[in-house]
Design a protein around this motif. Structure first.
Motif, mmCIF file in Angstrom:
data_model
loop_
_atom_site.group_PDB
_atom_site.id
_atom_site.type_symbol
_atom_site.label_atom_id
_atom_site.label_comp_id
_atom_site.label_asym_id
_atom_site.label_seq_id
_atom_site.Cartn_x
_atom_site.Cartn_y
_atom_site.Cartn_z
ATOM 1 N N GLN A 36 28.328 8.901 50.585
ATOM 2 C CA GLN A 36 28.332 8.817 52.049
ATOM 3 C C GLN A 36 27.214 9.675 52.644
ATOM 4 O O GLN A 36 26.509 9.246 53.552
ATOM 5 C CB GLN A 36 29.685 9.268 52.610
ATOM 6 N N PHE A 37 27.063 10.872 52.115
ATOM 7 C CA PHE A 37 26.010 11.761 52.606
ATOM 8 C C PHE A 37 24.628 11.192 52.301
ATOM 9 O O PHE A 37 23.756 11.140 53.182
ATOM 10 C CB PHE A 37 26.162 13.148 51.984
ATOM 11 N N ALA A 38 24.429 10.763 51.057
ATOM 12 C CA ALA A 38 23.121 10.225 50.661
ATOM 13 C C ALA A 38 22.797 8.946 51.430
ATOM 14 O O ALA A 38 21.650 8.734 51.836
ATOM 15 C CB ALA A 38 23.094 9.961 49.158
ATOM 16 N N GLY A 39 23.802 8.114 51.633
ATOM 17 C CA GLY A 39 23.576 6.884 52.389
ATOM 18 C C GLY A 39 23.159 7.166 53.814
ATOM 19 O O GLY A 39 22.288 6.481 54.371
ATOM 20 N N GLY A 40 23.765 8.183 54.416
ATOM 21 C CA GLY A 40 23.377 8.544 55.771
ATOM 22 C C GLY A 40 21.983 9.141 55.837
ATOM 23 O O GLY A 40 21.229 8.883 56.780
ATOM 24 N N GLN A 41 21.623 9.931 54.840
ATOM 25 C CA GLN A 41 20.301 10.553 54.821
ATOM 26 C C GLN A 41 19.189 9.533 54.544
ATOM 27 O O GLN A 41 18.096 9.661 55.087
ATOM 28 C CB GLN A 41 20.249 11.660 53.756
#
Length: 78
Positions: A36-41
């Motif tokens: 989720q974090f990587a996808g947002g970044q």
């Protein structure tokens, strides 16, 4: 002097299944949060984010089924 009891093989199998389910839950949570974090970044499209969500749901459902089966097996044993 008493001899140590040999552990029941079925009980050992249940312990291993419970340990595997616990590892799956913990690893899924960490990987899902990371995705989720990587996808947002990285600005991934929403469809990829949903793919991560569905994979996490599948892993959580599997762990829930394994936990339920272990609970039922323990109830039947007692």
């Amino acid at each position: 002097m008493t001899m140590p009891q040999r552990p029941d093989p079925q009980e050992q199998a249940r312990v291993m299944q419970a340990r595997t389910a616990a590892i799956v839950v913990a690893a899924t949570m960490v990987l899902w949060l990371g995705a989720q974090f990587a996808g947002g970044q990285m600005g991934l499209p929403v469809r990829y984010v949903f793919l991560f969500d569905f994979a996490a749901l599948a892993a959580f459902f599997w762990a829930l089924v394994v936990g339920f089966r272990l609970w039922r097996a323990r109830q039947a044993k007692e």
